[in-house]
Motif scaffolding. Sequence first.
Motif, PDB file in Angstrom:
ATOM      1  N   VAL A   1       0.872  -1.173   0.000  1.00  0.00           N
ATOM      2  CA  VAL A   1       0.000   0.000   0.000  1.00  0.00           C
ATOM      3  C   VAL A   1       0.908   1.222   0.000  1.00  0.00           C
ATOM      4  N   VAL A   2       1.144   1.801  -1.175  1.00  0.00           N
ATOM      5  CA  VAL A   2       2.095   2.904  -1.265  1.00  0.00           C
ATOM      6  C   VAL A   2       1.460   4.108  -1.944  1.00  0.00           C
ATOM      7  N   SER A   3       1.922   5.292  -1.556  1.00  0.00           N
ATOM      8  CA  SER A   3       1.462   6.527  -2.187  1.00  0.00           C
ATOM      9  C   SER A   3       1.879   6.541  -3.648  1.00  0.00           C
ATOM     10  N   GLU A   4       1.020   7.088  -4.497  1.00  0.00           N
ATOM     11  CA  GLU A   4       1.317   7.141  -5.922  1.00  0.00           C
ATOM     12  C   GLU A   4       1.765   8.525  -6.371  1.00  0.00           C
ATOM     13  N   LYS A   5       2.165   9.372  -5.420  1.00  0.00           N
ATOM     14  CA  LYS A   5       2.694  10.685  -5.792  1.00  0.00           C
ATOM     15  C   LYS A   5       4.029  10.551  -6.513  1.00  0.00           C
ATOM     16  N   ASP A   6       4.810   9.547  -6.116  1.00  0.00           N
ATOM     17  CA  ASP A   6       5.982   9.168  -6.900  1.00  0.00           C
ATOM     18  C   ASP A   6       5.484   8.190  -7.952  1.00  0.00           C
ATOM     19  N   PRO A   7       5.458   8.567  -9.233  1.00  0.00           N
ATOM     20  CA  PRO A   7       4.849   7.713 -10.252  1.00  0.00           C
ATOM     21  C   PRO A   7       5.452   6.317 -10.344  1.00  0.00           C
ATOM     22  N   LEU A   8       6.710   6.172  -9.933  1.00  0.00           N
ATOM     23  CA  LEU A   8       7.362   4.873 -10.019  1.00  0.00           C
ATOM     24  C   LEU A   8       7.252   4.068  -8.721  1.00  0.00           C
ATOM     25  N   GLY A   9       6.693   4.659  -7.666  1.00  0.00           N
ATOM     26  CA  GLY A   9       6.689   3.996  -6.371  1.00  0.00           C
ATOM     27  C   GLY A   9       5.993   2.652  -6.390  1.00  0.00           C
ATOM     28  N   THR A  10       4.811   2.599  -6.994  1.00  0.00           N
ATOM     29  CA  THR A  10       4.063   1.351  -7.028  1.00  0.00           C
ATOM     30  C   THR A  10       4.792   0.309  -7.858  1.00  0.00           C
ATOM     31  N   LEU A  11       5.349   0.739  -8.989  1.00  0.00           N
ATOM     32  CA  LEU A  11       6.104  -0.180  -9.846  1.00  0.00           C
ATOM     33  C   LEU A  11       7.298  -0.752  -9.090  1.00  0.00           C
ATOM     34  N   GLU A  12       8.039   0.106  -8.395  1.00  0.00           N
ATOM     35  CA  GLU A  12       9.211  -0.347  -7.651  1.00  0.00           C
ATOM     36  C   GLU A  12       8.824  -1.370  -6.586  1.00  0.00           C
ATOM     37  N   ALA A  13       7.744  -1.082  -5.860  1.00  0.00           N
ATOM     38  CA  ALA A  13       7.334  -1.974  -4.777  1.00  0.00           C
ATOM     39  C   ALA A  13       6.922  -3.335  -5.323  1.00  0.00           C
ATOM     40  N   LEU A  14       6.166  -3.346  -6.412  1.00  0.00           N
ATOM     41  CA  LEU A  14       5.747  -4.613  -6.996  1.00  0.00           C
ATOM     42  C   LEU A  14       6.952  -5.417  -7.478  1.00  0.00           C
ATOM     43  N   LEU A  15       7.893  -4.770  -8.148  1.00  0.00           N
ATOM     44  CA  LEU A  15       9.066  -5.472  -8.658  1.00  0.00           C
ATOM     45  C   LEU A  15       9.919  -6.020  -7.516  1.00  0.00           C
ATOM     46  N   ALA A  16      10.019  -5.274  -6.415  1.00  0.00           N
ATOM     47  CA  ALA A  16      10.785  -5.766  -5.267  1.00  0.00           C
ATOM     48  C   ALA A  16      10.137  -7.016  -4.689  1.00  0.00           C
ATOM     49  N   GLY A  17       8.789  -6.999  -4.540  1.00  0.00           N
ATOM     50  CA  GLY A  17       8.096  -8.175  -4.037  1.00  0.00           C
ATOM     51  C   GLY A  17       8.242  -9.370  -4.961  1.00  0.00           C
ATOM     52  N   TYR A  18       8.172  -9.105  -6.265  1.00  0.00           N
ATOM     53  CA  TYR A  18       8.334 -10.185  -7.247  1.00  0.00           C
ATOM     54  C   TYR A  18       9.751 -10.748  -7.204  1.00  0.00           C
ATOM     55  N   LEU A  19      10.756  -9.886  -7.078  1.00  0.00           N
ATOM     56  CA  LEU A  19      12.144 -10.325  -7.104  1.00  0.00           C
ATOM     57  C   LEU A  19      12.448 -11.306  -5.980  1.00  0.00           C
ATOM     58  N   ILE A  20      11.915 -11.061  -4.786  1.00  0.00           N
ATOM     59  CA  ILE A  20      12.187 -11.971  -3.667  1.00  0.00           C
ATOM     60  C   ILE A  20      11.294 -13.206  -3.706  1.00  0.00           C
ATOM     61  N   GLY A  21      10.312 -13.219  -4.625  1.00  0.00           N
ATOM     62  CA  GLY A  21       9.484 -14.410  -4.802  1.00  0.00           C
ATOM     63  C   GLY A  21       8.271 -14.481  -3.910  1.00  0.00           C
ATOM     64  N   SER A  22       7.800 -13.335  -3.431  1.00  0.00           N
ATOM     65  CA  SER A  22       6.640 -13.320  -2.544  1.00  0.00           C
ATOM     66  C   SER A  22       5.347 -13.149  -3.340  1.00  0.00           C
ATOM     67  N   PRO A  23       4.284 -13.910  -3.031  1.00  0.00           N
ATOM     68  CA  PRO A  23       2.973 -13.586  -3.585  1.00  0.00           C
ATOM     69  C   PRO A  23       2.565 -12.185  -3.135  1.00  0.00           C
ATOM     70  N   ILE A  24       1.904 -11.443  -4.023  1.00  0.00           N
ATOM     71  CA  ILE A  24       1.665 -10.012  -3.793  1.00  0.00           C
ATOM     72  C   ILE A  24       0.184  -9.698  -3.808  1.00  0.00           C
ATOM     73  N   ARG A  25      -0.220  -8.840  -2.897  1.00  0.00           N
ATOM     74  CA  ARG A  25      -1.530  -8.178  -2.964  1.00  0.00           C
ATOM     75  C   ARG A  25      -1.229  -6.687  -2.937  1.00  0.00           C
ATOM     76  N   ILE A  26      -1.637  -5.953  -3.963  1.00  0.00           N
ATOM     77  CA  ILE A  26      -1.247  -4.551  -4.084  1.00  0.00           C
ATOM     78  C   ILE A  26      -2.471  -3.677  -4.279  1.00  0.00           C
ATOM     79  N   LYS A  27      -2.511  -2.571  -3.539  1.00  0.00           N
ATOM     80  CA  LYS A  27      -3.585  -1.595  -3.693  1.00  0.00           C
ATOM     81  C   LYS A  27      -3.074  -0.437  -4.535  1.00  0.00           C
ATOM     82  N   ALA A  28      -3.852  -0.036  -5.524  1.00  0.00           N
ATOM     83  CA  ALA A  28      -3.433   1.053  -6.408  1.00  0.00           C
ATOM     84  C   ALA A  28      -4.666   1.724  -6.983  1.00  0.00           C
ATOM     85  N   ARG A  29      -4.457   2.914  -7.542  1.00  0.00           N
ATOM     86  CA  ARG A  29      -5.545   3.654  -8.173  1.00  0.00           C
ATOM     87  C   ARG A  29      -5.058   4.246  -9.486  1.00  0.00           C
ATOM     88  N   LEU A  30      -4.086   5.169  -9.405  1.00  0.00           N
ATOM     89  CA  LEU A  30      -3.581   5.819 -10.605  1.00  0.00           C
ATOM     90  C   LEU A  30      -2.782   4.857 -11.479  1.00  0.00           C
TER      91      LEU A  30
END
Length: 359
Positions: free
Chosen positions: A71-100
């Motif tokens: 659950v990350v702020s989307e004021k940094d346009p890349l923040g959500t992308l970075e968080a998802l890629l980090a979770g994917y890289l370590i191999g964790s199943p992900i649940r992500i909240k987003a809007r923009l």
Amino acid sequence: MTKAIYVRLANIKQCLIHCINENWLFSDDPLTQAFCLERLTLWAYSDILEQKLTNELGDKCWRAPDKLLIVVSEKDPLGTLEALLAGYLIGSPIRIKARLSTQWLYQLRAYLGLNENECEILDWSSENQNNEHILNGVEAILLAGGDALIQHYRKVTPAQIKLIELGPKISAMAILGSSLPDISLILKDVCLFRQQVCSSPRFILLENEDCAQQLYQQLSIALPSLPPLPKALKLQQMAQAHEYSLSRDLLNNEKPTRYDANSGWAITYQTQFAPQYWLNFGFQLIVGSVEHYLQLAQKQWFARLQTLGYHGSLLSISPQHYCFTRYCPIGSMHSRPMTATHDGFFMLATLVFFINQEG
């Protein structure tokens, strides 16, 4: 580390190349958009991600969370992308909240070959959210946002779930000595992301009065050409600038507040540390003892200071005496090295659980 993690690393790089080649839109501000694409290009075509992986996890025994809630702020346009890629890289199943970011998150999930169970994408809206459903099966939560967001999840999250909190931070500039940096460097740091991320400087300290007056004039000329703020923010700025101009007599030796109706950006010039007279967006110039003002900033935002961009010599101050976690030359406040200890959402060592194997 296992072969699987290097496969995921290669998939991430290929995914980033797709983003770059397809010119994904992260911001309607051309300079912010260019900055985002440059950052993705650096990750895709260098060994920075490999270095980060090796430095943080390479010789350690660890496991990924069984499910990671993001659950990350989307004021940094890349923040959500970075968080998802980090979770994917370590191999964790992900649940992500987003809007923009929802539209391209689905594309990202497809490029990475993930199904809905491996990467569940939820609407950002938290109104009447079912906390029990959101937290079901979650072992760790990555939070980045305001006080209200963090307080909410502190309240509803069971104690056994790991909370990784990135609360709001304050950054600043300090111009030391009798010379100014090139104004383009100041504009870059202040205006990227429309001054809405933690590494955006909220105020500029100057110890030399002549430099302060020169900068005030240069910024006054630059205001009309700055990337325009959204209409609602312009109106808020206009009302605030008018209110503060009426309060000028309460302050000492002030220059008038400058506000540009076309861009919405503004400048204040003060000789005392008075955050109550700062505008929401713009350049707060504060003239006087930089060391004294840094002490006041530390009291005002204890444990919330992040980046200090500086020009001149740091010998006149003692960086270790303040709560800033990063010092860098003006012009590079948003360019924290990927391998730095405090680097936002892509914090691999913080996301995982380390394991001690003894005997």
